[in-house]
Design a protein around this motif. Structure first.
Motif, short mmCIF file in Angstrom:
data_model
loop_
_atom_site.label_atom_id
_atom_site.label_comp_id
_atom_site.label_asym_id
_atom_site.label_seq_id
_atom_site.Cartn_x
_atom_site.Cartn_y
_atom_site.Cartn_z
N LYS A 108 26.75 45.33 47.52
CA LYS A 108 27.10 46.16 46.37
C LYS A 108 28.60 46.17 46.15
N LEU A 109 29.36 46.31 47.22
CA LEU A 109 30.82 46.30 47.09
C LEU A 109 31.34 44.97 46.57
N LEU A 110 30.80 43.87 47.09
CA LEU A 110 31.19 42.55 46.60
C LEU A 110 30.87 42.40 45.12
N LYS A 111 29.70 42.84 44.73
CA LYS A 111 29.26 42.71 43.34
C LYS A 111 30.13 43.53 42.40
N VAL A 112 30.41 44.77 42.78
CA VAL A 112 31.23 45.64 41.93
C VAL A 112 32.66 45.10 41.82
N ALA A 113 33.22 44.67 42.92
CA ALA A 113 34.61 44.21 42.92
C ALA A 113 34.81 42.93 42.13
N THR A 114 33.75 42.16 41.95
CA THR A 114 33.87 40.87 41.27
C THR A 114 33.19 40.85 39.90
N SER A 115 32.79 42.00 39.41
CA SER A 115 32.06 42.04 38.13
C SER A 115 33.02 41.89 36.95
N ASP A 116 32.48 41.44 35.84
CA ASP A 116 33.26 41.31 34.61
C ASP A 116 33.69 42.68 34.08
N ASN A 117 32.97 43.74 34.45
CA ASN A 117 33.34 45.09 34.02
C ASN A 117 34.67 45.53 34.62
N VAL A 118 34.98 45.02 35.79
CA VAL A 118 36.22 45.38 36.47
C VAL A 118 37.34 44.42 36.09
N LEU A 119 37.01 43.16 36.01
CA LEU A 119 38.01 42.13 35.71
C LEU A 119 38.05 41.90 34.20
N THR A 120 38.77 42.76 33.52
CA THR A 120 38.79 42.73 32.06
C THR A 120 40.01 41.97 31.53
N ILE A 121 40.21 40.79 32.06
CA ILE A 121 41.29 39.92 31.59
C ILE A 121 40.69 38.63 31.06
N ALA A 122 41.49 37.88 30.35
CA ALA A 122 40.98 36.67 29.69
C ALA A 122 40.69 35.56 30.69
N GLN A 123 39.77 34.68 30.27
CA GLN A 123 39.47 33.47 31.03
C GLN A 123 40.64 32.52 30.88
N PRO A 124 40.94 31.63 31.75
CA PRO A 124 40.30 31.36 33.03
C PRO A 124 40.85 32.21 34.17
N MET A 125 41.87 33.04 33.84
CA MET A 125 42.49 33.85 34.89
C MET A 125 41.48 34.78 35.57
N ARG A 126 40.52 35.28 34.80
CA ARG A 126 39.51 36.19 35.37
C ARG A 126 38.75 35.51 36.51
N ASP A 127 38.30 34.28 36.29
CA ASP A 127 37.55 33.57 37.34
C ASP A 127 38.42 33.20 38.52
N GLN A 128 39.69 32.95 38.27
CA GLN A 128 40.62 32.63 39.36
C GLN A 128 40.86 33.87 40.23
N ILE A 129 41.09 35.00 39.60
CA ILE A 129 41.29 36.26 40.35
C ILE A 129 40.01 36.65 41.07
N ARG A 130 38.86 36.47 40.42
CA ARG A 130 37.57 36.78 41.06
C ARG A 130 37.39 35.97 42.34
N ALA A 131 37.74 34.68 42.29
CA ALA A 131 37.62 33.82 43.47
C ALA A 131 38.50 34.32 44.60
#
Length: 70
Positions: free
Chosen positions: A35-58
């Protein structure tokens, strides 16, 4: 550690969810950790533009995994 190294520089929300599901299936993490992993990496939390969002998520995902296995 091999799993962490196999995660690319960019990680989509769907890819993160697949990793999390696999980790749960193989009992590598528990429900609470998932649950913690899912919440921390969700699009709801990472509200920045692509491709930076996927880079930060990784980066977040890899760092959380490293800290879970320590």
């Amino acid at each position: 550690m091999h799993i962490i190294n196999s995660i690319e520089e960019y990680l989509s929300s769907q890819e993160a969810d697949i990793f999390i599901s696999n980790f749960l299936s193989y009992n590598m993490i528990n429900e609470s950790q998932a649950k913690l992993l899912k919440v921390a990496t969700s699009d709801n939390v990472l509200t920045i533009a692509q491709p930076m969002r996927d880079q930060i998520r990784a980066k977040i995902f890899k760092n959380m995994l490293i800290n879970l296995i320590d």
